[in-house]
Design a protein around this motif. Structure first.
Motif, PDB file in Angstrom:
ATOM      1  N   PRO A 115       0.828  -1.213   0.000  1.00  0.00           N
ATOM      2  CA  PRO A 115       0.000   0.000   0.000  1.00  0.00           C
ATOM      3  C   PRO A 115       0.862   1.262   0.000  1.00  0.00           C
ATOM      4  N   TYR A 116       1.605   1.422  -1.068  1.00  0.00           N
ATOM      5  CA  TYR A 116       2.480   2.598  -1.224  1.00  0.00           C
ATOM      6  C   TYR A 116       1.631   3.857  -1.360  1.00  0.00           C
ATOM      7  N   ASP A 117       2.004   4.899  -0.625  1.00  0.00           N
ATOM      8  CA  ASP A 117       1.226   6.126  -0.589  1.00  0.00           C
ATOM      9  C   ASP A 117       2.143   7.321  -0.794  1.00  0.00           C
ATOM     10  N   SER A 118       1.966   8.010  -1.904  1.00  0.00           N
ATOM     11  CA  SER A 118       2.758   9.208  -2.186  1.00  0.00           C
ATOM     12  C   SER A 118       1.906  10.472  -2.155  1.00  0.00           C
ATOM     13  N   LEU A 119       0.727  10.392  -1.544  1.00  0.00           N
ATOM     14  CA  LEU A 119      -0.176  11.537  -1.572  1.00  0.00           C
ATOM     15  C   LEU A 119       0.225  12.608  -0.567  1.00  0.00           C
ATOM     16  N   PRO A 120       0.011  13.872  -0.910  1.00  0.00           N
ATOM     17  CA  PRO A 120       0.138  14.932   0.098  1.00  0.00           C
ATOM     18  C   PRO A 120      -1.085  14.929   1.002  1.00  0.00           C
ATOM     19  N   TYR A 121      -0.871  15.202   2.271  1.00  0.00           N
ATOM     20  CA  TYR A 121      -1.973  15.320   3.219  1.00  0.00           C
ATOM     21  C   TYR A 121      -1.945  16.717   3.827  1.00  0.00           C
TER      22      TYR A 121
END
Length: 501
Positions: free
Chosen positions: A243-249
């Motif tokens: 579950p790779y996550d490169s999103l900005p939060y």
């Protein structure tokens, strides 16, 4: 400057110009006396919480300004957190992304390869493999601001021959000139940041598969010029089941991203004002980022307005997007939109800078709030249509069921694809399957008698149409892609219909 007016003679033109100049000169633009202070001193004394309010303003403006840099840092953070990797490691997929992956408006039909890199230790070499009979790359190497440095592959700088792309760090003063690097077999590029990224999309030909793309990705090499005589082996990290996550939060982690950018790169002249503003939020080059509770509160409050501003830019007609199909009077014939980048930016290679300004809002809300890795030159054999509204002109409602008819003569030589994206994150909706459907799925889909396909969007599948359904569990938008758009299709009269309730 010439002043042109509607006239019948040169004399009347001159008189029109003189009249306009006189009118401008006598216009009471600043009609006030030296004593007209507006009681600014007394009014300013009533302002409370000045330092906090300034921090909130700083947070809003630096968040919009720093949107592209934060987005690029998040690729590296995901590599470190989710894959145990680091700078210069190559990430690849055995199969395309699905809903567990966080990646701004990625597709679900190709097995990407990507990396985050740095030239702080010295010039960096990125070896891109030559095109094979089954696989080649379309993609771009970008700097820490997501500004394209160079496109690769058959549609890029190497024209499919592959090559050793050499990233020279800011202020590099080595023994060799660009010409000498070129003569030595490199493709050199001067850069203004230490950090870079690439995202390569494989094009499959002659029966090529995702497995071929995965094998091809493992021929990419990244190493330093100082290691060129004997490059060390690279780390290749496979991410299809992770579950790779490169999103900005949009919380305090956003400013952690900006701090990472500031610490890891030289400060460019065009960024000095905003970097100065970041000091009010506890971000200062060479110092640890240890914000106070008040600064954290201001960041979150400022980010809320920044997100609202970028979201407004994204959904407001005429800002990020414009209609593709309009009649002679300018009225919309369809709700489908195309991306409307700032004037001159596609031709300039998307620097989002001109001779006089940095295009902060167009760069954020108009691009990097929802996309990454724009190419240096538009093309690459894909055309994008964006859907926000149904046939009634209303924003899509995820609680409603809609139908999209994809005609049999959809003008894509390779295939068409439609994907649902979360309106909140601009990535796939989490925990749904599938996130999209494409012409590659039609063996399992139900076709109409005329060869078209009805695609359904909604919280539940219509009875008997599960194979033609994409779940919508939260507010969303669509991207409809034409892979290999047919020559002349825009002039052909073909048009994609709107979503119907």
């Amino acid at each position: 400057m010439k002043i042109l007016g509607p006239s019948r003679s040169g004399l009347s033109t001159r008189l029109f110009g003189v009249a306009l100049i006189v009118g401008i000169s006598s216009s009471p633009v600043l009609s006030q006396s030296f004593n007209d202070t507006g009681d600014i001193l007394a009014r300013s004394a009533e302002v409370e919480d000045i330092d906090y309010k300034i921090m909130v303003q700083r947070a809003t403006q630096t968040a919009i300004w720093g949107m592209p840099a934060a987005g690029m840092i998040d690729f590296l953070k995901g590599i470190r957190r989710d894959l145990g990797g680091d700078y210069n490691d190559i990430i690849y997929l055995n199969k395309p992304f699905d809903s567990k992956h966080g990646f701004l408006t990625a597709n679900d039909v190709t097995a990407y390869a990507w990396a985050s890199m740095t030239s702080e230790p010295g010039p960096l070499v990125i070896e891109v493999p030559a095109a094979t009979e089954k696989v080649n790359y379309f993609g771009t190497i970008v700097n820490a601001w997501d500004v394209p440095i160079v496109d690769v592959g058959p549609d890029g700088f190497d024209e499919g021959a592959g090559g050793k792309y050499l990233m020279l760090p800011p202020g590099y003063e080595g023994d060799m000139s660009l010409e000498e690097f070129t003569e030595a077999g490199y493709l050199p590029f001067e850069t203004d940041t230490y950090e870079y990224g690439f995202s390569f999309r494989p094009k499959l030909t002659n029966g090529g598969t995702d497995a071929d793309a995965a094998e091809y990705a493992q021929t990419i090499k990244v190493y330093y010029l100082s290691e060129a005589d004997n490059p060390p082996p690279n780390n290749y990290l496979e991410a299809s089941e992770v579950p790779y996550d490169s999103l900005p939060y949009y919380n305090e982690t956003f400013f952690q991203d900006l701090n990472d950018y500031v610490q890891n790169n030289p400060i460019r002249p065009q960024d000095k004002v905003m970097v100065n503003f970041l000091k009010d939020l506890g971000i200062e080059k060479g110092k640890p980022f240890e914000p106070s509770e008040l600064q954290m509160q201001a960041m979150n409050e400022g980010l809320l307005l920044a997100y609202a501003s970028m979201q407004n830019y994204f959904v407001t007609p005429g800002k990020a997007m414009i209609p593709l199909w309009v009649d002679d009077s300018g009225e919309m014939r369809s709700q489908w939109l195309i991306w409307d980048f700032a004037d001159g930016q596609p031709e300039a290679g998307f620097p989002y800078e001109t001779e006089t300004e940095v295009l902060v809002d167009a760069r954020a809300g108009g691009s990097y709030f929802w996309i990454t890795y724009l190419p240096k030159q538009l093309g690459g054999g894909t055309f994008y249509l964006t859907g926000l509204r149904d046939s009634d002109g209303e924003m899509y409602d995820h609680n409603q069921t809609y139908k999209l008819n994809v005609p049999a003569d959809t003008p894509a030589d390779d295939f068409w694809s439609v994907i649902v994206y979360s309106m909140e994150t601009k990535s796939f909706i989490r925990n749904v399957d599938p996130v999209g459907l494409s012409e590659r799925d039609t063996d399992a889909m139900q076709a109409n008698e005329d060869g078209s396909y009805d695609i359904f969007f909604g919280p539940e599948a219509p009875e008997g149409m599960e194979s033609n359904w994409i779940p919508t569990t939260e507010p969303y938008f669509l991207l409809f892609r034409l892979y290999g758009p047919q020559e002349g299709w825009l002039e052909s009269g073909w048009m994609l219909g709107d979503l119907e309730k």
